[in-house]
Design an enzyme around this catalytic site. Sequence first.
Site, PDB file in Angstrom:
ATOM      1  N   LEU A   1      19.395  11.088 -51.087  1.00  0.00           N
ATOM      2  CA  LEU A   1      19.938   9.740 -50.970  1.00  0.00           C
ATOM      3  C   LEU A   1      21.286   9.646 -51.685  1.00  0.00           C
ATOM      4  O   LEU A   1      22.246   9.049 -51.175  1.00  0.00           O
ATOM      5  CB  LEU A   1      18.944   8.722 -51.547  1.00  0.00           C
ATOM      6  N   GLU A   2      21.377  10.233 -52.888  1.00  0.00           N
ATOM      7  CA  GLU A   2      22.632  10.213 -53.653  1.00  0.00           C
ATOM      8  C   GLU A   2      23.739  10.967 -52.910  1.00  0.00           C
ATOM      9  O   GLU A   2      24.901  10.539 -52.878  1.00  0.00           O
ATOM     10  CB  GLU A   2      22.403  10.833 -55.028  1.00  0.00           C
ATOM     11  N   LEU A   3      23.390  12.127 -52.297  1.00  0.00           N
ATOM     12  CA  LEU A   3      24.373  12.915 -51.562  1.00  0.00           C
ATOM     13  C   LEU A   3      24.905  12.133 -50.362  1.00  0.00           C
ATOM     14  O   LEU A   3      26.123  12.089 -50.126  1.00  0.00           O
ATOM     15  CB  LEU A   3      23.747  14.227 -51.104  1.00  0.00           C
TER      16      LEU A   3
END
Length: 528
Positions: A439-441
């Site tokens: 999700l962060e990527l």
Amino acid sequence: TTSPSTPHPMCYDWGESSSGAVSVLEGEVGWLFCHLFSHPSVYNYTSAQSTGHNLFWYRLLDGHEVEQPITYRNKSSCSKIAMRLKVLKQDQVVPFTGCEPHSLVAVATTQEFIPFQEGKKLNCPDLKDITTMSETTPTVSWFHKALETSRDNSLMFYNMKEPFQGLYFCVIRYQRRGQVLNFTQSINVSAIYPLMVSKVPSILQPTKDKVFSVRTDSEVSLVCRGLLSFVLGNSASSIWWTVDGKTVEQLANNRFSQKNSVVNNDYGDRTEESVLLIQDFQAEDLNRELNCSVRNSLGFMTRRAQLEKEVSLPSVELGCGLGVILVLMLLLFVVYHVFWLELLLIYRSWFGTDERHTDDKEYDVYISYARNSEEEQFVLSTLRSVLENELGYSVCIFDRDSLPGGTITDETLSFVARSRRLLVVISPGYGSQGSQALLELKAGIDGMALGGHLRVILIQYKPVQRQRWVRELRRARVALATVQWQGNKSKDLTSQFWKRLRVELPVRRVSYSVPLCRSTAEHLYLQS
């Protein structure tokens, strides 16, 4: 020639005629003409006979000094001239490749020129003289390239072409005093350009705008090249230099000399080159009038050589200067190749822009990593500690900075959006489907695509097989900067890892001392 008068007169001896030598092939015909009458203004045959002079022929054999059968009885004046007769044997002449046994030529070859696409009739030389001596009508055979081409008295060219060039031989057969005699002559036929082509000479070099660069106290060569077309009936042509209106011969100056040569001969049209050599060229020679001229029977052309003094550079000083420049360039190349990261960091520290004054971001760095793995210990104990405590960056770690009870997805997207850099620590377990790291990527890549002043940096903590990378990570790997952690070699702050990472991070000016490399004794005011 002698005339009747007092006995034993003095006989004027003209010596041996330089143009009267005759060569005759053994077994063929030859004749001699008295060269006393070659200059009618001196001796005229008709007037000599009218004054009572008689013409005598006598033979002087090799090794004999007595002249027979001349007598001076009742003679008052005498003149004599010698002409040399050579009787050549078969092995003394070069045969032409013919079909007849009479294929040896002792008489000099005559030259004939025929323009392309034009015609001309060739007559066998001396045929008229032989006809007056022959008891029967002479027959003539023509040969060219081992083939008999004609049996007429003359050979006709209706349309001259290149293959028709070469040696032609005419063999005359006639009868005198009951004996069959032969006489062979050769004619060299050459093609020339049609007469409709301009035959006026021209200067090819130098051109009108050509300027010769010259140096004083050196040898100067001025090259002139002219086209001298062949003119039928008058082949005299020449190319030469003049110095102040005088030819090199008339100038009588040892510093000036001229050398001529033929560069090309194209069907009679010659390209000739004349080189004017000037030894020890002086400054006053710049003011001389140096002209190149060409001439033939149809015209004349001249062109003046334009000179300019060449600016000479000191060779030693120039060589040393170039050597110093090359050494400095090589040294700079080596320094940049070895210390390019250090130089880039110094440049950023002087001219870089602090992004805190240009955006409203809250964090400098957001670190994304796989939870519950070996990389988590690296992130918390090494990466976070150096970035915050040593380099002065504000770091956001979700597990540490998020508030209890919040929604993971919303808070993750909020943290990423409020950060200037997204550090992605790549590990074998990073990017699993449904994980927070993935999700962060995705949030970071979308932030870069939308131009939200966010940059994603990949840190490869351990090698990862490419087939285990998720699709988003494979795409990001192509376009994003990757910094590799190399274990113990990367722990020191002077290692390539930290220098490379500081180049990708925002500009930050701090007042601590960090050496650029282990061998550097000085401490610099650095940017991180």
